[in-house]
Motif scaffolding. Sequence first.
Motif, short mmCIF file in Angstrom:
data_model
loop_
_atom_site.label_atom_id
_atom_site.label_comp_id
_atom_site.label_asym_id
_atom_site.label_seq_id
_atom_site.Cartn_x
_atom_site.Cartn_y
_atom_site.Cartn_z
N VAL A 280 3.32 13.52 1.82
CA VAL A 280 4.29 12.47 2.13
C VAL A 280 4.59 11.72 0.84
CG1 VAL A 280 4.67 10.31 3.39
CG2 VAL A 280 3.50 12.22 4.51
N ILE A 281 5.89 11.46 0.60
CA ILE A 281 6.32 10.65 -0.54
C ILE A 281 7.20 9.54 0.02
CG2 ILE A 281 7.56 10.61 -2.73
CD1 ILE A 281 7.09 13.67 -2.88
N ASP A 282 6.83 8.27 -0.27
CA ASP A 282 7.65 7.18 0.26
C ASP A 282 8.79 6.86 -0.71
OD1 ASP A 282 6.63 5.52 -1.78
OD2 ASP A 282 5.49 4.25 -0.41
N ASP A 283 9.65 5.93 -0.32
CA ASP A 283 10.82 5.57 -1.13
C ASP A 283 10.45 5.04 -2.51
OD1 ASP A 283 12.46 6.38 0.92
OD2 ASP A 283 12.86 4.34 1.66
N CYS A 284 9.23 4.58 -2.67
CA CYS A 284 8.77 4.06 -3.96
C CYS A 284 8.11 5.13 -4.82
CB CYS A 284 7.80 2.90 -3.74
SG CYS A 284 8.52 1.49 -2.88
N GLY A 285 8.06 6.36 -4.31
CA GLY A 285 7.47 7.46 -5.06
C GLY A 285 5.97 7.60 -4.90
N ARG A 286 5.39 6.82 -4.03
CA ARG A 286 3.94 6.90 -3.81
C ARG A 286 3.65 8.05 -2.85
NH1 ARG A 286 3.31 0.74 -2.36
NH2 ARG A 286 5.00 1.47 -1.04
N ARG A 287 2.52 8.67 -3.06
CA ARG A 287 2.19 9.90 -2.34
C ARG A 287 0.91 9.75 -1.51
NH1 ARG A 287 4.95 14.19 -4.97
NH2 ARG A 287 6.07 13.42 -6.78
N ALA A 288 0.86 10.54 -0.46
CA ALA A 288 -0.35 10.66 0.35
C ALA A 288 -0.34 12.07 0.94
CB ALA A 288 -0.35 9.62 1.47
N GLN A 289 -1.51 12.54 1.31
CA GLN A 289 -1.60 13.87 1.90
C GLN A 289 -2.78 13.96 2.84
OE1 GLN A 289 -1.96 16.31 -1.65
NE2 GLN A 289 -4.09 16.73 -1.19
N ILE B 15 0.55 29.39 15.17
CA ILE B 15 0.37 28.21 14.32
C ILE B 15 1.66 27.40 14.30
CG2 ILE B 15 0.03 27.42 11.94
CD1 ILE B 15 -1.89 29.79 11.58
N ASP B 16 1.52 26.09 14.52
CA ASP B 16 2.65 25.17 14.46
C ASP B 16 2.32 24.06 13.46
OD1 ASP B 16 4.99 23.74 14.92
OD2 ASP B 16 4.24 22.80 16.75
N ALA B 17 2.56 24.35 12.19
CA ALA B 17 2.33 23.37 11.13
C ALA B 17 3.66 22.68 10.83
CB ALA B 17 1.78 24.06 9.88
N ASP B 18 3.92 21.60 11.54
CA ASP B 18 5.21 20.93 11.47
C ASP B 18 5.03 19.49 10.99
OD1 ASP B 18 7.71 19.79 11.89
OD2 ASP B 18 7.91 20.54 13.93
N PRO B 19 5.68 19.11 9.88
CA PRO B 19 5.56 17.74 9.37
C PRO B 19 5.99 16.69 10.40
CG PRO B 19 6.66 19.12 7.75
CD PRO B 19 6.51 19.93 9.00
N SER C 12 4.50 0.83 4.01
CA SER C 12 4.58 -0.62 3.88
C SER C 12 6.03 -1.06 3.98
CB SER C 12 4.01 -1.05 2.52
OG SER C 12 2.64 -0.75 2.47
N CYS C 13 6.24 -2.17 4.62
CA CYS C 13 7.55 -2.82 4.70
C CYS C 13 8.64 -1.91 5.27
CB CYS C 13 7.98 -3.34 3.33
SG CYS C 13 6.80 -4.46 2.56
N GLY C 14 8.25 -0.96 6.09
CA GLY C 14 9.24 -0.09 6.71
C GLY C 14 9.90 0.87 5.74
N SER C 15 9.25 1.13 4.62
CA SER C 15 9.79 2.05 3.62
C SER C 15 10.00 3.44 4.24
CB SER C 15 8.81 2.14 2.45
OG SER C 15 9.21 3.09 1.51
N GLY C 16 11.06 4.11 3.83
CA GLY C 16 11.30 5.47 4.28
C GLY C 16 10.37 6.45 3.58
N PHE C 17 10.37 7.66 4.04
CA PHE C 17 9.51 8.67 3.43
C PHE C 17 10.07 10.06 3.70
CE2 PHE C 17 7.97 8.13 7.73
CZ PHE C 17 7.72 9.42 8.16
N LEU D 110 0.81 -1.22 0.00
CA LEU D 110 0.00 0.00 0.00
C LEU D 110 0.84 1.27 0.00
CD1 LEU D 110 -2.59 -1.13 2.66
CD2 LEU D 110 -2.84 -1.19 0.18
N ALA D 111 0.25 2.31 -0.53
CA ALA D 111 0.84 3.64 -0.46
C ALA D 111 0.90 4.07 1.00
CB ALA D 111 0.01 4.63 -1.28
N PRO D 112 1.68 5.08 1.31
CA PRO D 112 1.75 5.52 2.70
C PRO D 112 0.38 5.98 3.21
CG PRO D 112 3.13 6.91 1.28
CD PRO D 112 2.48 5.89 0.42
N ILE D 113 0.20 5.84 4.49
CA ILE D 113 -1.01 6.34 5.14
C ILE D 113 -0.54 7.48 6.05
CG2 ILE D 113 -2.87 5.82 6.73
CD1 ILE D 113 -2.60 2.88 5.76
#
Length: 167
Positions: A76-85, A32-36, A44-49, A14-17
């Motif tokens: 968020v973009i994981d090591d596989c290039g998949r995105r979530a927001q 305002i504290d908008a901090d990633p 998935s599988c401990g992929s970095g992001f 799966l893509a990042p959640i």
Amino acid sequence: RTASCDQVFTIQNLAPIVVCPADEVVTCFEDIDADPANLQVTTSCGSGFVAYVKQPLIMGGIPGCDGTVYTYIYKVIDDCGRRAQCEQQFFIENDAPTVTVPAGATVACFDDIVVSTSDVTITDACEGPNTINVLPVTIGGPENCPGSTYTYTYRVKDFCNRIVEVD
């Protein structure tokens, strides 16, 4: 005789959640504290992001003033290039300034009256420019005679265009 076959494994996950921090009510834009770093991210599988936040979308009102809503989009973009927001909103809630003027006094003559905007204290919820004016005097009674009153009204306009008048 020999026989061979290939066994193929295909990675499918799966893509990042990503879960944003809860929306917040703040007094001033500076609160305002908008901090990633505050995101909850599952890969998935401990992929970095990599996570980042876009500049806010401002909805309604004067920036930094009561009723203004800032929407931040976290990506968020994981090591596989998949995105979530996800989105987080900050709601500005603040009051008009309070104004304190010096107490009136009893004087012998009109010429003894001293009115100065430098004697006014303004307490504002947020840092911002305020303008102060003294409105034309209201005279109760015959000018410069015993018992007559001279009322000066101070008008303060804050950076949100809110006006407060104090006598």
